[in-house]
Enzyme design. Structure first.
Site, PDB file in Angstrom:
ATOM      1  N   SER A 325      -6.340  19.293  -7.093  1.00 13.11           N
ATOM      2  CA  SER A 325      -5.886  18.461  -7.983  1.00 13.11           C
ATOM      3  C   SER A 325      -4.262  18.170  -8.311  1.00 13.11           C
ATOM      4  CB  SER A 325      -6.131  19.077  -9.618  1.00 13.11           C
ATOM      5  OG  SER A 325      -7.803  18.923  -9.282  1.00 13.11           O
ATOM      6  N   ASP A 364     -17.677  15.239 -12.211  1.00 11.06           N
ATOM      7  CA  ASP A 364     -16.536  15.980 -12.709  1.00 11.06           C
ATOM      8  C   ASP A 364     -16.870  17.409 -12.878  1.00 11.06           C
ATOM      9  OD1 ASP A 364     -14.139  16.671 -13.609  1.00 11.06           O
ATOM     10  OD2 ASP A 364     -13.950  14.794 -14.704  1.00 11.06           O
ATOM     11  N   HIS A 368     -14.808  15.321 -20.478  1.00  8.09           N
ATOM     12  CA  HIS A 368     -13.375  15.407 -21.167  1.00  8.09           C
ATOM     13  C   HIS A 368     -13.311  14.406 -22.465  1.00  8.09           C
ATOM     14  CE1 HIS A 368     -12.690  17.061 -17.137  1.00  8.09           C
ATOM     15  NE2 HIS A 368     -12.096  18.009 -17.903  1.00  8.09           N
TER      16      HIS A 368
END
Length: 449
Positions: A325, A364, A368
Site C-alpha cells: 500500500s 479488499d 470501507h
C-alpha cells in the site's frame, strides 16, 4: 771544518732524546688504542659481529597502513582496529614451502585442509610480498611458534591491527566486512597501496570506500642476521593512516531495529524525509563480520553461504519485494493529475471489485463504505485504487510512477543494489518467452494498483 762546542752538542742531544721520548709515547698511546679497540671488537662485541659476518643482509620491510575508523552520525565508533598476532610468510625467503606448511600444520598453527588454499594464494601473490597464513593467534600458539622459529626461515609472527566491529551482527550488512587480499582484489585496486599484510574491504561500505579508508604503506630498511632476526633499523619511512569515515546511520535506531526484527526475515530502512539520509539499514538474518574478518576456512564459509536463511544476502538493497500500500499515495497523485478522480467525489467500497466479464472478484481487506481519495489513503482502501488502476491503464501508471524513480537504482553508495521492477506491457513482452505469458491482462493492471 767547524766543531760544535760541548754545550751545543749537549743541547742537541737533549732535543734528540726528547723527540725519541715523544715518539715512543705517541706510539704507545696509539698501540693502546688499537689493542683496546681490538679487545672490544673481539671480546665484548664478538657475538654481534660474528652474526653479522655469517650472513648479514639489508632487508626492506613494508609497513602496512592503519585503516580508517568508521563512526555513526553521533561519532560512536562502529568499526575500529585491534592489535592481534598473525603468522606471515615471505615466499621467496622460504627454502621449502611445502615442507614448511606441513610442519606448521603439525604444530596446529594452520589447518591441514587449508594448505591447498594457502598454496594457491602464494602462487598468485608477488613472491617478495608477505602473505598472511593465519590471523588472530592465541598466546599459546605464539609461544609454540617462538620455540620452533629457527626451523621456519621466511616465516614470522607479526603484531598487526585487525578490523573489529564492536556491534557485531547489528551493522554487518551496512558496513560489510574486510578480509585478506586476493588476486582479484589486486585487479580492482592499485597494488602499490598494499603490502599483502592488510585487510581489504570485501562488501558494502568497507568495499565501496576502500580507497578512502585505506592508508599509504611505509617501509623501513633493516639489518638482519642469518636467522632473520632484526639486528638494527637503518632507516624508516612511516606509513600514512587511512581516513576516518562518518556515516548517517544512527546506532541507537539501528540497534532498536535489530531487536525488533528478532529472528524474522526481512529488512528495515529508515530515511530522514527532509534530506534522504539513511538512518537505519538492517537486513535480517545477519552474520558476525568479525569471524569473516579473522578468516574462515573454505568449509566454514561454504556452510555460511549455503545457509537456507541466506544471512549474507543484503535484503535491504538486493531484495525485490511488492511495495504494497505504500504505492497508493503516488497512484492517487497520478489520478488527480490525469483528471481520473475528483478529490471531493466519494466512491462506494463494498469489500470487492469486479471487472467486466471477470467472474473472480478482487477482494479488499475490509469494507470501507463511501470513500474519497483522502479517506481511501487513510483506510488503505483497495477497491478505490482498483478502480483508479483500471481507469488509468498500466502504461500510464508505469510512466507516472517512474517519475518517482520506481524501478530504478537509488544510487546508494553500496554495491550489489538490485533495481526494482516497474512493469508495463513492454516489460512483460521482453521478460517472458511464451506468447501467452507475454500478453498483458486487465486483471494484472488492477492488482498493480
Amino acid at each position: 771544518m767547524e766543531f760544535k762546542s760541548p754545550n751545543t752538542q749537549e743541547v742537541e742531544k737533549e732535543v734528540f732524546l726528547s723527540r725519541i721520548l715523544f715518539c715512543s709515547i705517541a706510539i704507545l698511546i696509539l698501540a693502546t688504542i688499537i689493542i683496546t679497540r681490538l679487545f672490544f671488537l673481539m671480546v665484548i662485541e664478538s657475538d654481534q659481529y660474528k652474526l653479522r659476518s655469517l650472513n648479514n643482509t639489508i632487508r626492506m620491510q613494508s609497513l602496512p597502513a592503519s585503516r580508517g575508523l568508521i563512526y555513526d552520525r553521533n561519532k560512536n565508533v562502529i568499526a575500529n582496529n585491534q592489535p592481534i598476532f598473525q603468522l606471515e610468510m615471505i615466499p621467496e625467503q622460504v627454502l621449502d614451502i611445502d615442507t614448511s606448511l606441513e610442519q606448521l600444520a603439525d604444530l596446529d598453527l594452520i589447518k591441514k585442509n587449508n594448505i591447498d588454499n594457502i598454496k594457491q594464494r602464494i602462487d598468485k601473490n608477488l613472491q617478495f610480498k608477505s602473505i598472511v597464513l593465519r590471523r588472530n593467534l592465541s598466546e599459546r600458539e605464539v609461544a609454540v611458534f617462538a620455540n620452533n622459529r629457527i626451523n621456519f626461515k621466511g616465516i614470522d609472527i607479526k603484531s598487526r591491527l585487525s578490523r573489529h566491529y564492536p556491534k557485531g551482527e547489528i551493522f554487518s550488512h551496512a558496513l560489510g566486512y574486510v578480509g585478506s587480499i586476493s588476486s582479484g582484489d589486486y585487479s580492482r585496486f592499485d597494488p602499490s597501496f598494499y603490502t599483502g599484510k592488510e585487510q581489504i574491504g570485501k562488501t558494502s561500505i568497507e568495499r565501496n570506500y576502500e580507497p578512502y579508508l585505506r592508508g599509504k604503506p611505509g617501509n623501513q630498511k633493516l639489518l638482519v642476521n642469518v636467522r632473520g632476526r632484526i639486528m638494527e633499523r637503518i632507516d624508516q619511512n612511516p606509513f600514512l593512516p587511512g581516513n576516518n569515515l562518518i556515516l548517517t546511520i544512527d546506532s541507537e535506531l539501528q540497534e532498536a531495529a535489530y531487536k525488533a526484527m528478532g529472528k524474522q526475515k526481512g529488512a528495515v530502512v529508515i530515511l530522514d524525509a527532509s534530506n534522504g539520509e539513511i538512518l537505519v539499514m538492517l537486513s535480517s538474518p545477519s552474520f558476525d563480520p568479525n569471524k569473516l574478518s579473522f578468516g574462515l576456512t573454505q568449509k566454514e564459509f561454504n556452510t555460511l553461504s549455503k545457509n537456507k536463511n541466506k544471512p549474507l544476502f543484503n535484503r535491504a538493497i538486493a531484495g525485490q519485494y511488492p511495495p504494497g500500500s505504500t504505492i497508493k499515495p503516488m497512484i492517487a497523485l497520478g489520478a488527480l493529475e490525469m483528471g481520473i478522480i475528483d478529490p471531493d467525489v466519494f466512491m462506494p467500497c463494498e469489500g470487492r471489485f469486479f471487472l467486466p466479464n471477470y467472474s473472480r472478484p478482487f477482494n479488499d481487506w475490509s469494507t470501507h463504505g463511501a470513500v474519497n481519495v483522502v479517506r481511501a489513503i487513510q483506510a488503505s482502501c483497495d477497491v478505490y485504487f482498483y478502480n483508479i488502476a483500471n481507469e488509468m491503464g498500466i502504461d500510464k501508471m508505469s510512466y507516472f510512477l517512474k517519475q518517482f524513480n520506481l524501478g530504478a537504482s537509488t544510487q546508494v553508495d553500496i554495491d550489489s543494489e538490485k533495481n526494482g521492477v516497474m512493469p508495463d506491457k513492454e516489460w512483460k513482452k521482453n521478460n517472458f518467452t511464451s506468447r501467452e505469458n507475454q500478453t498483458w491482462y486487465k486483471g494484472e493492471t488492477v492488482i498493480a494498483g
